[in-house]
Structure formats: structure tokens, C-alpha cells
Design a protein around this motif. Structure first.
Motif, PDB file in Angstrom:
ATOM      1  N   ILE A  98     -35.200 -47.304  44.383  1.00 22.07           N
ATOM      2  CA  ILE A  98     -35.115 -46.001  44.377  1.00 22.07           C
ATOM      3  C   ILE A  98     -35.271 -45.046  45.381  1.00 22.07           C
ATOM      4  CG2 ILE A  98     -35.232 -43.787  42.995  1.00 22.07           C
ATOM      5  CD1 ILE A  98     -36.189 -45.632  40.656  1.00 22.07           C
ATOM      6  N   VAL A  99     -36.347 -45.108  46.162  1.00 21.53           N
ATOM      7  CA  VAL A  99     -36.526 -44.456  47.449  1.00 21.53           C
ATOM      8  C   VAL A  99     -35.573 -44.719  48.593  1.00 21.53           C
ATOM      9  CG1 VAL A  99     -38.336 -44.014  49.260  1.00 21.53           C
ATOM     10  CG2 VAL A  99     -39.098 -44.010  46.672  1.00 21.53           C
ATOM     11  N   ASN A 100     -35.268 -46.313  48.602  1.00 26.28           N
ATOM     12  CA  ASN A 100     -34.516 -46.549  49.705  1.00 26.28           C
ATOM     13  C   ASN A 100     -33.045 -45.850  49.652  1.00 26.28           C
ATOM     14  OD1 ASN A 100     -36.525 -48.130  50.931  1.00 26.28           O
ATOM     15  ND2 ASN A 100     -35.847 -49.951  50.099  1.00 26.28           N
ATOM     16  N   ALA A 116     -33.938 -39.386  30.640  1.00 24.99           N
ATOM     17  CA  ALA A 116     -32.744 -38.433  29.991  1.00 24.99           C
ATOM     18  C   ALA A 116     -31.627 -38.882  31.075  1.00 24.99           C
ATOM     19  CB  ALA A 116     -32.843 -37.007  30.363  1.00 24.99           C
ATOM     20  N   LEU A 117     -31.664 -39.438  32.124  1.00 30.01           N
ATOM     21  CA  LEU A 117     -30.743 -39.831  33.118  1.00 30.01           C
ATOM     22  C   LEU A 117     -30.145 -40.932  32.488  1.00 30.01           C
ATOM     23  CD1 LEU A 117     -32.031 -39.211  36.601  1.00 30.01           C
ATOM     24  CD2 LEU A 117     -30.009 -37.960  35.626  1.00 30.01           C
ATOM     25  N   VAL A 118     -30.922 -41.985  32.122  1.00 27.11           N
ATOM     26  CA  VAL A 118     -30.530 -43.269  31.578  1.00 27.11           C
ATOM     27  C   VAL A 118     -29.737 -43.071  30.120  1.00 27.11           C
ATOM     28  CG1 VAL A 118     -31.373 -45.315  30.475  1.00 27.11           C
ATOM     29  CG2 VAL A 118     -32.584 -44.464  32.643  1.00 27.11           C
ATOM     30  N   ASP A 119     -30.594 -42.296  29.487  1.00 27.85           N
ATOM     31  CA  ASP A 119     -29.737 -41.743  28.252  1.00 27.85           C
ATOM     32  C   ASP A 119     -28.130 -41.315  28.443  1.00 27.85           C
ATOM     33  OD1 ASP A 119     -31.775 -43.013  26.757  1.00 27.85           O
ATOM     34  OD2 ASP A 119     -32.707 -40.977  26.185  1.00 27.85           O
ATOM     35  N   ALA A 120     -28.178 -40.467  29.514  1.00 23.76           N
ATOM     36  CA  ALA A 120     -26.869 -39.562  29.896  1.00 23.76           C
ATOM     37  C   ALA A 120     -25.936 -40.633  30.402  1.00 23.76           C
ATOM     38  CB  ALA A 120     -27.057 -38.716  30.681  1.00 23.76           C
ATOM     39  N   HIS A 121     -26.277 -41.896  30.887  1.00 25.54           N
ATOM     40  CA  HIS A 121     -25.597 -42.822  31.735  1.00 25.54           C
ATOM     41  C   HIS A 121     -25.069 -42.304  32.946  1.00 25.54           C
ATOM     42  CE1 HIS A 121     -25.323 -45.351  27.936  1.00 25.54           C
ATOM     43  NE2 HIS A 121     -25.165 -44.205  27.281  1.00 25.54           N
ATOM     44  N   THR A 124     -26.742 -43.081  38.780  1.00 24.89           N
ATOM     45  CA  THR A 124     -28.141 -43.293  39.386  1.00 24.89           C
ATOM     46  C   THR A 124     -28.931 -44.563  38.556  1.00 24.89           C
ATOM     47  OG1 THR A 124     -29.376 -41.618  38.701  1.00 24.89           O
ATOM     48  CG2 THR A 124     -28.259 -41.297  40.838  1.00 24.89           C
ATOM     49  N   THR A 125     -28.630 -44.584  37.426  1.00 30.63           N
ATOM     50  CA  THR A 125     -29.611 -45.331  36.513  1.00 30.63           C
ATOM     51  C   THR A 125     -29.679 -46.928  36.608  1.00 30.63           C
ATOM     52  OG1 THR A 125     -27.602 -45.653  34.461  1.00 30.63           O
ATOM     53  CG2 THR A 125     -29.533 -43.919  34.475  1.00 30.63           C
ATOM     54  N   ALA A 126     -28.656 -47.380  37.557  1.00 31.80           N
ATOM     55  CA  ALA A 126     -28.823 -48.713  38.053  1.00 31.80           C
ATOM     56  C   ALA A 126     -30.041 -49.029  38.536  1.00 31.80           C
ATOM     57  CB  ALA A 126     -27.613 -49.256  39.028  1.00 31.80           C
ATOM     58  N   ARG A 127     -30.478 -48.246  39.306  1.00 29.60           N
ATOM     59  CA  ARG A 127     -31.879 -48.302  39.874  1.00 29.60           C
ATOM     60  C   ARG A 127     -33.151 -47.698  39.038  1.00 29.60           C
ATOM     61  NH1 ARG A 127     -30.757 -51.477  43.614  1.00 29.60           N
ATOM     62  NH2 ARG A 127     -29.520 -51.124  45.539  1.00 29.60           N
TER      63      ARG A 127
END
Length: 179
Positions: A98-100, A116-121, A124-127
């Protein structure tokens, strides 16, 4: 003062992690033995200990006392420490990914905001998803280790025994209302 782990009473989640560790040992150790990276005896011990831990936490999640057999407390503590070390490495690797990609500033968010980011699809959730997985996995392992290191009169087994006794004496009013 000893800091208490986040997943302290998440017995069901700890049972899932313990079963996952057992399955990983059951499926992952035979190829290591075949490659000569692990002895058959060590693999059998690792599986025996992880099975004992999985059985314990499956019982605790159901508010039942597990059988005492399987592995000693010292073996369980050593095994949980070893697994936690591996989980920390995977967590750190996921965090570094994620930092990279997004920089250190990405972690101004709380864990709830990351979920919440993951739930909102969010793209960035791939990382983020692997990082959150290992964050939760670590928290469950830390809690299991914390419980395993408690004195016999205040460990998870003693608390489960007390809960069973209280239930039998009718001290769970929400269960009386349902019945």
C-alpha cells in the motif's frame, strides 16, 4: 499494565483462524516434507499442535470445554508465537504494498475507514483487502496467544467453565426469556 488484544472475546473469529492454521499445516507441510525442508516428525508435531489449538477454539466458540489432550500449554504458546511471527511478516508486506502504491499518507485512515473503502468497492481495495485480512488475522492470533499465556485460574478454559456453570444456574436472563 498488560495491554489487552482487540479480539479478546471474538471466540468465533479465533476459531476460524485456528482452523485455517490447521488446514494450512495439513495441506502445506507434506510438500515441505517432500522437498526436504521439514522433517516428517516436525510436520506431524506441527499438525498435532495446530489441531489441538483448533479443537480448543472450536469448543470455546460454542461455550463448551475442550478435551485436555492434544498438546501442552507450552507447545501451544510456542506454536502460536511462530504463526504470529509469520502473520506479522505477511501483514508488513501487505502494508508495504500500500505504501509503495499510495504512500504513507494512506494510513491516516482508521481501520474502520479502510473497511469502508472495501465495502464501497473503492479501486484502492486491491491493495487494502490483503492488509485488512492480515490485520484481522494478527489480531485473532494475538488474542489466542494472550489467552494461552494466562494463569490456569483466569484463562479461556476457566472462563468457559464459569459461563457453563452460570448458564446451568439460570444466570443468562436473555436465554430464559427466549425459552
Amino acid at each position: 499494565m498488560i495491554e489487552r488484544p482487540r479480539f479478546l472475546y471474538a471466540d468465533a473469529e479465533m476459531a476460524l483462524v485456528a482452523e485455517d492454521i490447521r488446514k494450512n499445516r495439513e495441506q502445506g507441510d507434506p510438500p515441505l516434507v517432500a522437498a526436504g525442508k521439514l522433517s516428517a516428525e516436525d510436520a506431524a508435531n506441527r499438525l498435532r499442535i495446530s489441531t489441538a489449538i483448533a479443537v480448543d477454539w472450536a469448543h470455546y466458540a460454542r461455550i463448551e470445554l475442550p478435551p485436555v489432550k492434544g498438546a501442552t500449554n507450552a507447545e501451544k504458546v510456542a506454536d502460536l508465537k511462530a504463526v504470529l511471527t509469520g502473520a506479522i511478516k505477511r501483514h508488513d508486506h501487505a502494508r508495504q504494498a500500500i505504501v509503495n502504491e499510495y504512500g504513507e499518507r494512506f494510513f491516516v485512515r482508521s481501520l474502520a475507514q479502510l473497511w469502508a473503502l472495501v465495502d464501497a468497492h473503492d479501486p484502492t481495495t486491491a491493495r487494502v483487502r490483503p492488509y485488512l485480512h492480515w490485520e484481522s488475522y494478527m489480531a485473532a492470533l494475538e488474542a489466542m496467544l494472550w489467552w494461552q499465556q494466562r494463569a490456569p485460574d483466569c484463562n479461556r478454559r476457566a472462563i468457559t467453565f464459569a459461563n457453563i456453570q452460570l448458564r446451568q444456574m439460570g444466570y443468562y436472563p436473555h436465554e430464559r426469556q427466549v425459552a
